[in-house]
Every structure is written in C-alpha cells, then in structure tokens.
Design an enzyme around this catalytic site. Structure first.
Site, PDB file in Angstrom:
ATOM      1  N   GLN A 112       3.775  -3.525  -2.149  1.00  0.00           N
ATOM      2  CA  GLN A 112       4.084  -2.166  -1.690  1.00  0.00           C
ATOM      3  C   GLN A 112       4.854  -2.199  -0.384  1.00  0.00           C
ATOM      4  O   GLN A 112       4.363  -2.721   0.616  1.00  0.00           O
ATOM      5  CB  GLN A 112       2.775  -1.394  -1.518  1.00  0.00           C
ATOM      6  CG  GLN A 112       2.928   0.005  -0.934  1.00  0.00           C
ATOM      7  CD  GLN A 112       1.606   0.739  -0.888  1.00  0.00           C
ATOM      8  OE1 GLN A 112       1.138   1.244  -1.902  1.00  0.00           O
ATOM      9  NE2 GLN A 112       0.988   0.797   0.271  1.00  0.00           N
ATOM     10  N   GLY A 113       6.055  -1.631  -0.371  1.00  0.00           N
ATOM     11  CA  GLY A 113       6.886  -1.596   0.831  1.00  0.00           C
ATOM     12  C   GLY A 113       6.873  -0.226   1.471  1.00  0.00           C
ATOM     13  O   GLY A 113       7.823   0.561   1.314  1.00  0.00           O
ATOM     14  N   TYR A 114       5.804   0.075   2.194  1.00  0.00           N
ATOM     15  CA  TYR A 114       5.666   1.370   2.858  1.00  0.00           C
ATOM     16  C   TYR A 114       5.758   1.218   4.382  1.00  0.00           C
ATOM     17  O   TYR A 114       6.707   1.653   5.010  1.00  0.00           O
ATOM     18  CB  TYR A 114       4.319   2.012   2.493  1.00  0.00           C
ATOM     19  CG  TYR A 114       4.328   2.858   1.237  1.00  0.00           C
ATOM     20  CD1 TYR A 114       5.340   2.754   0.292  1.00  0.00           C
ATOM     21  CD2 TYR A 114       3.296   3.749   0.982  1.00  0.00           C
ATOM     22  CE1 TYR A 114       5.323   3.528  -0.862  1.00  0.00           C
ATOM     23  CE2 TYR A 114       3.271   4.528  -0.171  1.00  0.00           C
ATOM     24  CZ  TYR A 114       4.288   4.407  -1.090  1.00  0.00           C
ATOM     25  OH  TYR A 114       4.273   5.167  -2.220  1.00  0.00           O
ATOM     26  N   SER A 115       4.725   0.630   4.989  1.00  0.00           N
ATOM     27  CA  SER A 115       4.615   0.592   6.455  1.00  0.00           C
ATOM     28  C   SER A 115       5.753  -0.204   7.102  1.00  0.00           C
ATOM     29  O   SER A 115       6.273  -1.160   6.527  1.00  0.00           O
ATOM     30  CB  SER A 115       3.275  -0.031   6.863  1.00  0.00           C
ATOM     31  OG  SER A 115       2.193   0.758   6.440  1.00  0.00           O
ATOM     32  N   SER A 148       0.824  -6.737   1.565  1.00  0.00           N
ATOM     33  CA  SER A 148      -0.056  -7.650   0.831  1.00  0.00           C
ATOM     34  C   SER A 148       0.679  -8.226  -0.377  1.00  0.00           C
ATOM     35  O   SER A 148       1.463  -7.522  -1.030  1.00  0.00           O
ATOM     36  CB  SER A 148      -1.303  -6.921   0.352  1.00  0.00           C
ATOM     37  OG  SER A 148      -1.994  -6.338   1.432  1.00  0.00           O
ATOM     38  N   GLU A 230      -4.604   5.699  -4.870  1.00  0.00           N
ATOM     39  CA  GLU A 230      -5.053   4.438  -4.268  1.00  0.00           C
ATOM     40  C   GLU A 230      -6.564   4.363  -4.127  1.00  0.00           C
ATOM     41  O   GLU A 230      -7.123   3.284  -4.050  1.00  0.00           O
ATOM     42  CB  GLU A 230      -4.386   4.271  -2.899  1.00  0.00           C
ATOM     43  CG  GLU A 230      -4.554   2.900  -2.305  1.00  0.00           C
ATOM     44  CD  GLU A 230      -3.697   2.687  -1.067  1.00  0.00           C
ATOM     45  OE1 GLU A 230      -3.556   1.534  -0.649  1.00  0.00           O
ATOM     46  OE2 GLU A 230      -3.169   3.669  -0.520  1.00  0.00           O
ATOM     47  N   SER A 355      -4.712   5.511   9.373  1.00  0.00           N
ATOM     48  CA  SER A 355      -5.734   5.474  10.416  1.00  0.00           C
ATOM     49  C   SER A 355      -6.682   6.666  10.314  1.00  0.00           C
ATOM     50  O   SER A 355      -6.379   7.680   9.677  1.00  0.00           O
ATOM     51  CB  SER A 355      -5.076   5.477  11.802  1.00  0.00           C
ATOM     52  OG  SER A 355      -4.479   6.737  12.060  1.00  0.00           O
ATOM     53  N   GLU A 357      -7.346   8.815  12.512  1.00  0.00           N
ATOM     54  CA  GLU A 357      -6.727  10.005  13.093  1.00  0.00           C
ATOM     55  C   GLU A 357      -5.857  10.733  12.062  1.00  0.00           C
ATOM     56  O   GLU A 357      -5.874  11.969  11.950  1.00  0.00           O
ATOM     57  CB  GLU A 357      -5.877   9.620  14.317  1.00  0.00           C
ATOM     58  CG  GLU A 357      -6.681   9.138  15.512  1.00  0.00           C
ATOM     59  CD  GLU A 357      -7.148   7.695  15.388  1.00  0.00           C
ATOM     60  OE1 GLU A 357      -7.924   7.245  16.251  1.00  0.00           O
ATOM     61  OE2 GLU A 357      -6.749   7.011  14.413  1.00  0.00           O
TER      62      GLU A 357
END
Length: 375
Positions: A112-115, A148, A230, A355, A357
């Site tokens: 997964q290429g998100y962050s 990951s 997810e 997170s 928050e």
C-alpha cells in the site's frame, strides 16, 4: 463436519506436513485449497474470482482459527482484504479479471502506497505526483513511507496527485503500479528501535502506472473506501493474537509474583475486560456495515489497549524485564525478549494506521457533526 472443524483439520494437517512453510509458497497453497477470497461478495463482482464465497460467520471462523494456528503471518493480506474489495467496488471488469484471480491463487502480493514523510495521518497532504505518459498510463514520482511488504510485493496501489496545483483531497488518483521496475522504484528497509525492519521507504523515480481505479481525480473517495475495509473481519483475528499475548503477560505476572500486587492485578483484569469489549464492538459493527465512526472507534480501542499491554509485559517481570536473554557478551548481538519487542513496537500503535488525534477528529466531525478543527 462443521466449518470450524473443517478449518482446524485443514490447518493442522497442512502445517504438520510443513511446520514452518515458506510464506510465499504458503500463499499459493492457501489459494489452491480455496481459502483466499472467501470474503469477496458474490454480487459485487467477486463471483468467479474468489474461491468459495462464504457467509460472514465463516469468514470470522476462518480468521480466528488461522490466528490460533501456528501458520505464518499472511503475506497476501493487503491484496486479499484491501485491494480486492476495492477493485470489486470501484474497478472496471477488465481490472477485476486481471488482478483478482492471481490474488485468489496466492500468486501476486500487494503493498500500500499511502503515507509519505510529510503526509502520514494527514493523508490529504500527499505530494507524490503522477503525470500522463501519452500511452494511457502515468509517470509516478515521489516517496512513500511505512510501506509493509514492499520488498516482497509484486504490485503497489499508490495514491498520487494527478492534477497539477491541486491541494488536499482534490486532484488525487488511485493508481496500480507494478513493483518490478529497476531504476524507477527503490525500496529501502527502515530499521526500527526493535532492531527489525517490518516497514520500508519506497522511492518512485518516473515509475509507470498503467491503471487508475475509480477514474482520474477520484482517488480520495477510493482511498477512503479502502480504509473503511481495513478494520473488518481481520480485527477479530487480531484480537485472538491479543488474547494470546495477554495470557503470556498474566503467566509472567504470576511467575514473578507481580500478580499479588492489587494494582497490577486490577490492570490485568481491566485489560481482559477491554479485550472482551473490543470483540463485542467488532461483532456488532460487522453486522451494521456503513457506520462511519466504527473503524475509528475500533482503532482507538485497540491502539491504546495494545500499548498498555506492552507496558505491562515489561513491568510484571520486574528488573528481569530490562535485560536481554542470557548469556550475552560484547561480541554477541543483543536480542530483545518477546516482552521487550512488544513494548517497543506498541509505542507506534497509537500513531500508524491513523493517529489517535485523527481518529478522534473523524468521530467528532463525521459522526457527531462538530465543527472542523481549525487548520
């Protein structure tokens, strides 16, 4: 034979033949036996692509029994449980025909290429760009982080900015990128304070993305749809692992005498009670799909719970919790105990995957209707 007995019998027999199977070969074995894709819906495009479409109860049983077994961690989780349902919901028929069967056979692995370094929990801040390459595809340039399985994956689904000058959630697209592009994709493991490298940085330098899912510019809607998937059935399997870890902590507390301390005993009881609550919450929300706050509530529950368990795992061992396995010397690499690894790794539980928050903001804004937090 009921389904749970069938699952246990299959796992026991196949793991007895190969107690520690090669993870990639194991995925193919699972696919050949029909265990991959059982949660894909028949009426959503999954019919004919998965192996044995199963009711929700069977999906839960499979996930729980797998977690209880000695089988290796799944390498195909991201493709089976995240990418595949997303393609079923948003992909074209051609994309389903191309990508779902290899996932169901255990032949292709996804990451997964998100962050990104500047866009973790705040996913709308991504800066990776993708420009049309003149052949119907895109040229992708940028960096992803905390990826990951990137070293093993055959494909990566990438959220990238396809509209120049766009900001926040506008102008994003959900792209499919093949990882075997030497000179265009560089994967670098991230060494964590545990000494292990479960995550990676991925650098895209003119990598080609041949496909977009959901249409150009609709990446935010597709990405949010994926994130809602997810924390489904897999959370119940995760809780089986949590229960096993809790049992180990309780056993250590008894062995060290820490369980005689009423404060420690109360904390252990609370961990058990909260785990029961998490399971009931997960089961309830599985029966009421579409609840916009359910994934965030689940993440808040287990993130803090697991972090507190990591703290207890070390504390109940007293002074022994601070030292590594014996004997050791200056010439022998220091290895963490299971409890120490749990403690260090769980420091990130309230950060990764969104997170605390961010989760609270989602609940406040999308569920309770409160004003948006000032930016």
């Amino acid at each position: 034979m009921d389904f749970r007995t069938e699952v246990r019998a299959w796992l026991d027999s196949h793991l007895a033949e190969t107690p520690t199977p090669d993870p990639r070969a194991w995925e193919r074995e699972l696919g050949q036996a029909g265990w991959i894709g059982i949660g894909w819906p028949e009426d959503g495009g999954g019919a004919g692509y998965g192996n044995r479409p199963a009711p929700l109860t069977h999906q839960v049983i499979w996930a729980e029994e797998y977690a209880r077994s000695t089988a290796p961690p799944r390498m195909g989780h991201i493709g089976e449980n995240l990418l595949a349902p997303t393609l079923i919901a948003y992909g074209t028929e051609e994309q389903k025909r191309r990508h779902l069967p290899p996932i169901a056979r255990g032949e292709t692995l996804w990451c997964q290429g998100y962050s990104e370094p500047g866009a973790g929990s705040d996913l709308a801040g991504i800066r990776t760009t993708a420009t049309p390459d003149g052949t119907g595809g895109y040229t992708v340039t940028g960096q992803k982080i905390w990826t990951s399985l990137a070293r093993d994956a055959d494909w990566c689904f990438v959220l990238a900015r396809t509209e120049p000058g766009s900001t926040r959630h506008h102008g994003l697209s959900f792209l499919l990128v093949e990882m075997d592009q030497p000179g265009r994709i560089d994967v670098r493991p991230i060494r964590q304070m545990t000494g292990t490298s479960e995550f990676n940085e991925v650098f895209f330098d003119g990598a080609r993305a041949a496909e977009v899912v959901g249409g150009e510019g609709n990446g935010w809607a597709v990405a949010m749809g994926l994130l809602a998937l997810e924390r489904g059935v897999s959370t119940l399997a995760q809780q089986i692992g949590f229960a096993q870890e809790l049992d180990e902590v309780i056993a250590a507390a008894r062995a060290s005498g820490a369980a005689e301390d009423p404060v420690v005993r109360a904390r252990l009881v609370r961990q058990w009670a909260e785990l029961v609550t998490m399971r009931r919450h997960a089961l309830r929300t599985l029966g009421t799909p579409g609840d916009p706050g359910a994934p965030s509530v689940a993440k808040l529950l287990w993130g803090g719970w697991h972090q507190r368990l990591g703290e207890l795992a070390v504390e109940v061992r007293g002074e022994a919790g601070a030292v590594g396995p014996q004997p050791w010397s200056a010439t022998t690499p220091y290895e963490l105990t299971t409890a120490q690894h749990l403690f260090l790794f769980t420091r990130a539980d309230t950060i990764y995957g969104g997170s605390d928050e961010i989760q609270r903001n989602i609940i406040a804004e999308r569920v309770l209707g409160l004003p948006r937090e000032p930016r």
